[in-house]
Design a protein around this motif. Sequence first.
Motif, short mmCIF file in Angstrom:
data_model
loop_
_atom_site.label_atom_id
_atom_site.label_comp_id
_atom_site.label_asym_id
_atom_site.label_seq_id
_atom_site.Cartn_x
_atom_site.Cartn_y
_atom_site.Cartn_z
N CYS A 69 17.28 2.49 -7.10
CA CYS A 69 17.32 1.05 -7.35
C CYS A 69 16.41 0.67 -8.50
O CYS A 69 16.51 -0.41 -9.05
CB CYS A 69 16.98 0.30 -6.08
SG CYS A 69 15.93 -1.11 -6.31
N GLY A 70 15.54 1.57 -8.90
CA GLY A 70 14.75 1.26 -10.07
C GLY A 70 13.34 0.84 -9.78
O GLY A 70 12.62 0.42 -10.68
N ASP A 71 12.93 0.92 -8.55
CA ASP A 71 11.60 0.47 -8.19
C ASP A 71 10.89 1.50 -7.36
O ASP A 71 11.37 1.90 -6.31
CB ASP A 71 11.73 -0.76 -7.27
CG ASP A 71 11.50 -2.03 -8.03
OD1 ASP A 71 10.53 -2.09 -8.79
OD2 ASP A 71 12.31 -2.95 -7.86
N ILE A 72 9.72 1.92 -7.80
CA ILE A 72 8.86 2.72 -6.92
C ILE A 72 7.45 2.12 -7.01
O ILE A 72 6.92 1.95 -8.11
CB ILE A 72 8.81 4.20 -7.33
CG1 ILE A 72 10.23 4.79 -7.28
CG2 ILE A 72 7.88 4.98 -6.41
CD1 ILE A 72 10.31 6.22 -7.74
N MET A 73 6.90 1.74 -5.88
CA MET A 73 5.55 1.17 -5.86
C MET A 73 4.68 2.00 -4.94
O MET A 73 5.07 2.32 -3.82
CB MET A 73 5.59 -0.25 -5.30
CG MET A 73 6.31 -1.23 -6.17
SD MET A 73 6.29 -2.82 -5.36
CE MET A 73 7.29 -3.73 -6.51
N ARG A 74 3.50 2.29 -5.45
CA ARG A 74 2.55 3.03 -4.62
C ARG A 74 1.24 2.26 -4.59
O ARG A 74 0.73 1.86 -5.63
CB ARG A 74 2.35 4.44 -5.19
CG ARG A 74 1.65 5.36 -4.21
CD ARG A 74 1.38 6.71 -4.85
NE ARG A 74 2.60 7.44 -5.20
CZ ARG A 74 2.65 8.36 -6.15
NH1 ARG A 74 1.58 8.64 -6.87
NH2 ARG A 74 3.78 8.99 -6.41
N ILE A 75 0.72 2.03 -3.39
CA ILE A 75 -0.52 1.27 -3.24
C ILE A 75 -1.59 2.15 -2.58
O ILE A 75 -1.29 2.86 -1.61
CB ILE A 75 -0.28 0.00 -2.39
CG1 ILE A 75 0.71 -0.90 -3.13
CG2 ILE A 75 -1.60 -0.69 -2.04
CD1 ILE A 75 0.29 -2.29 -3.42
N TYR A 76 -2.79 2.10 -3.14
CA TYR A 76 -3.94 2.88 -2.61
C TYR A 76 -4.96 1.89 -2.06
O TYR A 76 -5.26 0.88 -2.71
CB TYR A 76 -4.61 3.66 -3.74
CG TYR A 76 -3.71 4.63 -4.48
CD1 TYR A 76 -3.71 5.98 -4.14
CD2 TYR A 76 -2.92 4.18 -5.53
CE1 TYR A 76 -2.90 6.87 -4.84
CE2 TYR A 76 -2.11 5.06 -6.23
CZ TYR A 76 -2.09 6.41 -5.89
OH TYR A 76 -1.31 7.30 -6.58
N LEU A 77 -5.52 2.21 -0.89
CA LEU A 77 -6.50 1.31 -0.28
C LEU A 77 -7.82 2.03 -0.02
O LEU A 77 -7.83 3.22 0.32
CB LEU A 77 -5.99 0.81 1.08
CG LEU A 77 -4.78 -0.09 1.12
CD1 LEU A 77 -4.47 -0.42 2.59
CD2 LEU A 77 -5.00 -1.34 0.32
N GLN A 78 -8.87 1.27 -0.15
CA GLN A 78 -10.16 1.71 0.38
C GLN A 78 -10.54 0.68 1.43
O GLN A 78 -10.40 -0.53 1.20
CB GLN A 78 -11.21 1.72 -0.76
CG GLN A 78 -12.31 2.72 -0.56
CD GLN A 78 -11.79 4.14 -0.33
OE1 GLN A 78 -11.47 4.50 0.81
NE2 GLN A 78 -11.72 4.92 -1.39
N VAL A 79 -10.98 1.14 2.61
CA VAL A 79 -11.22 0.22 3.71
C VAL A 79 -12.60 0.48 4.31
O VAL A 79 -12.99 1.63 4.50
CB VAL A 79 -10.14 0.40 4.81
CG1 VAL A 79 -10.38 -0.57 5.97
CG2 VAL A 79 -8.74 0.20 4.23
N GLU A 80 -13.32 -0.62 4.58
CA GLU A 80 -14.59 -0.50 5.30
C GLU A 80 -14.65 -1.60 6.34
O GLU A 80 -14.45 -2.77 6.01
CB GLU A 80 -15.77 -0.65 4.33
CG GLU A 80 -16.14 0.67 3.64
CD GLU A 80 -17.11 0.44 2.48
OE1 GLU A 80 -18.02 -0.41 2.64
OE2 GLU A 80 -16.92 1.09 1.44
N ASN A 81 -14.90 -1.23 7.55
CA ASN A 81 -14.98 -2.21 8.65
C ASN A 81 -13.74 -3.10 8.72
O ASN A 81 -13.85 -4.33 8.82
CB ASN A 81 -16.22 -3.10 8.53
CG ASN A 81 -17.48 -2.27 8.53
OD1 ASN A 81 -17.54 -1.22 9.20
ND2 ASN A 81 -18.46 -2.70 7.76
N ASP A 82 -12.60 -2.46 8.61
CA ASP A 82 -11.34 -3.21 8.64
C ASP A 82 -11.20 -4.24 7.51
O ASP A 82 -10.40 -5.16 7.61
CB ASP A 82 -11.16 -3.92 10.00
CG ASP A 82 -10.73 -2.92 11.07
OD1 ASP A 82 -10.42 -1.75 10.70
OD2 ASP A 82 -10.68 -3.31 12.24
N ILE A 83 -11.98 -4.07 6.50
CA ILE A 83 -11.84 -4.96 5.33
C ILE A 83 -11.42 -4.12 4.12
O ILE A 83 -11.95 -3.00 3.92
CB ILE A 83 -13.15 -5.71 5.04
CG1 ILE A 83 -13.35 -6.75 6.15
CG2 ILE A 83 -13.13 -6.39 3.68
CD1 ILE A 83 -14.63 -7.54 6.04
N ILE A 84 -10.48 -4.64 3.38
CA ILE A 84 -10.00 -3.91 2.20
C ILE A 84 -11.01 -4.11 1.08
O ILE A 84 -11.14 -5.22 0.55
CB ILE A 84 -8.60 -4.41 1.77
CG1 ILE A 84 -7.59 -4.14 2.90
CG2 ILE A 84 -8.16 -3.76 0.46
CD1 ILE A 84 -6.21 -4.68 2.66
#
Lengths: 386, 386, 123
Positions: free
Chosen positions: C33-48
């Motif tokens: 379809c033409g779309d690839i999205m990749r998201i990376y997270l860092q999390v501390e105490n349930d907070i992004i």
Amino acid sequence: MKRVYFDHSATTQVNREVAELMLEYMTEKYGNPSSVHSFGREARKAVEEARERIAALFNAKPNEIIFTSGGTEADNLALKGVALANRKKGNHIITTGIEHHAIMHTCEYLEKQGFTVTYLPVDENAMIRMEDLKNAITDKTILISIMFANNEVGTIQPIKEIGQLAREKGIYFHTDAVQAVGSHPIDVEELNIDLLSLAGHKFHASKGIGALYVRRGVKLEEIQHGGAHERNMRAGTENVPGIVGLGKAAELAKRDLDKKIAYIKGLRDKLIAGVMEKIPHVKLNGHPESRLPGNANFSFLYIEGESLLLNLDMKGIAASSGSACTSGSLDPSHVLLAMGLTHEVAHGSLRVTLGQDNTEEEVDYFLEVIPEIVERLRSMSPLYGS
Amino acid sequence: MKRVYFDHSATTQVNREVAELMLEYMTEKYGNPSSVHSFGREARKAVEEARERIAALFNAKPNEIIFTSGGTEADNLALKGVALANRKKGNHIITTGIEHHAIMHTCEYLEKQGFTVTYLPVDENAMIRMEDLKNAITDKTILISIMFANNEVGTIQPIKEIGQLAREKGIYFHTDAVQAVGSHPIDVEELNIDLLSLAGHKFHASKGIGALYVRRGVKLEEIQHGGAHERNMRAGTENVPGIVGLGKAAELAKRDLDKKIAYIKGLRDKLIAGVMEKIPHVKLNGHPESRLPGNANFSFLYIEGESLLLNLDMKGIAASSGSACTSGSLDPSHVLLAMGLTHEVAHGSLRVTLGQDNTEEEVDYFLEVIPEIVERLRSMSPLYGS
Amino acid sequence: MYNEKVMDHFTNPRNVGEIKDAAGVGEVGNAKCGDIMRIYLQVENDIITDVKFKTFGCGAAIATSSMVTEMVKGKKLDEALEISNQAVAEALGGLPPAKMHCSNLAADALHEAIKDYIAKKGK
Ligand SMILES: Cc1ncc(COP(=O)(O)O)c(C=O)c1O
Ligand SMILES: Cc1ncc(COP(=O)(O)O)c(C=O)c1O
Ligand code: FES
Ligand code: FES
């Protein structure tokens, strides 16, 4: 030689402002509206603004306008598009016997495809009778197509009554308004019009551009296949200069309509009065009141239209005729015959259609030259004086 | 900001001389060619002279030209017109899988009307194989429609061989030459072409005008009904300004063709060489030699076409892409997929199409800005470097 | 075609890149379809605490990716889970209708990344 253009129902001069705007969209803002880059976006914007202007001329919404290559294509799209998309509901279409060939021949084509078409008769003024229309409706009727104003004799049909009746019966109502747009006020809401055809070159935009108004919700099938232009209803790269010019012409037509009508009507009434006074054995064809402001259509008894036209042309005057001989066909105008004129009388018809660029001097000039021309042709006619 | 137009396959700037001639036929010589008076005759004369010029561009006869509203209408008329008029002979049509939507969707429409259509595959350069064509022919085949040059990748088909084969088999051969006319020499006699579509706006005439060449003797049915225009083959008031402009553009195209091709090809080859040298992971799409002089089509791996286009647009450069995302559809270009490209690679395609108004400085500017744009988009791509 | 805000996020995308050893990674879309999205997270105490993206796609795809990273930075995970694709499009002042179907997936990618984080943590 002085040239006088009295053939505004055939076509009109493109307004200078319109033509110059078109030039700009040909040589500078020449992008394809489907392109994502700046050239494309500037063309797209202009097309959508023109759509708004056209819609505003007769109280439609912009997304109810489909641009076409002219009046003929708009008529073809309306009739075939509705017929093919609504075939399951019924196969009966009602029209009149005095439509333009663009409607008439499209109806004949649809008859070959299995549709049934009723051609309503008209009275001696080229008016349909509401009774006839009511009687023609069956439960198979899917479309009523009746022209707004006739191109030959100028008669304006009872559009509001037709629209009301069609609405009550749940039948689509199309009107070929090619002659009326820009010459008569039109409000598709007030008149209950579902589809309406127009052609730019009849009101000072260019040849090669037209539009079909299609009320939201009307089921229509496309007839020209290809790209996804005009919300999939009309494939082909948009004629941007034509469309932009059409929008401008619509804006001017809206602004000037009342003034234009009063002015042209004044000239036309003077011309009719002059002809009637100066020439014997003349008949005015078409409705005495319910007619286009610029239209005068006469039958000069005992003479033939083409000779009359050629003689006028030699004096620099451009007019038109319902004579068979100008069209290369054998029969004279089907409109004049439908009104009950005999072949002889129909052959002697002359259509004079005035526009906003005409002047009183031109009318005077016409009134000066026409009597001697008619007289000369009559003196040559075996029908005259016998 | 500097604006660079590299999208000549989408549409072209109308030549100044052409536009000014059109202006003249809008504001002064505005008659309807069907009118018998002097305004009408002057318009008729201009239309017939334009017909001669168009015919001369590819060695046809004037009475073999039918004016249409554009390439899409020409394609519709060719396919539907031949199919409907020759239904008794057979119901099989052969075309390719890389045609423009104007052909593809018209074929799909004809399939619904009971015709059978074979869509020939192409090789990795977008070329058909003559073997496939030969094998596809049956005794029901009435029409072969194969585009002259592809609008996306520029590949020019073996038209002469196709024409010869079609002639031997007694099958009509239509070619959509919308991209080729004015960019490649064409001789319908030498190439055995029976029908040929063209669109004015692809070679410096206006949008809204096109033509279909129909060899004398080919049976065709009209698809737009109405008046007796274009020898009964295309109803509707002639688009006189459009036609006159088309004639002028044809005259200029004929005069300048060799020079134009050499010039554009020079620029294009420089552009291709520059891109290949400066940017890694690029693929050139389309045939290496048999291609339109102005066409360059690249796939920049790991990035997506629309983002590329928008970035170029911000630098003032107008180009095009076969990415799905520019068209609002889900699939990328059917042409690139038919050539065997994967979805990712097809999505990253960029079409750069040069014209006679482009300069070497513009190519240099493009080569200057494109590497950093590609690099930046790649640095954002999850597909790159992983 | 695109409004100014979309063009701003497309031209100057926020938070482009990768996070090494991210707490959660989410990917949606496919190249078809033409779309690839990749998201990376860092999390501390349930907070992004940090978020980055990489996107293959059109202007809308890049803008929605950028927008969603701005919207969630510093947010609690359960708040972030409530952000919808529609909300991202609205935060951008709207997208062209043709773009709503396949480009507007940034919130989905975010949700995938959060799920990935939760799954990893649960182990
Ligand atoms: C009433 C009417 N309908 C349709 C048409 C067809 O318009 P065009 O010739 O511009 O296609 C005309 C004009 O010729 C007309 O007068
Ligand atoms: C190969 C080809 N055929 C047909 C067309 C349709 O022409 P138009 O959009 O002018 O109707 C085009 C251009 O869009 C084309 O490139
Ligand atoms: S009078 Fe000559 S053609 Fe009719
Ligand atoms: S990437 Fe396809 S519409 Fe956005």
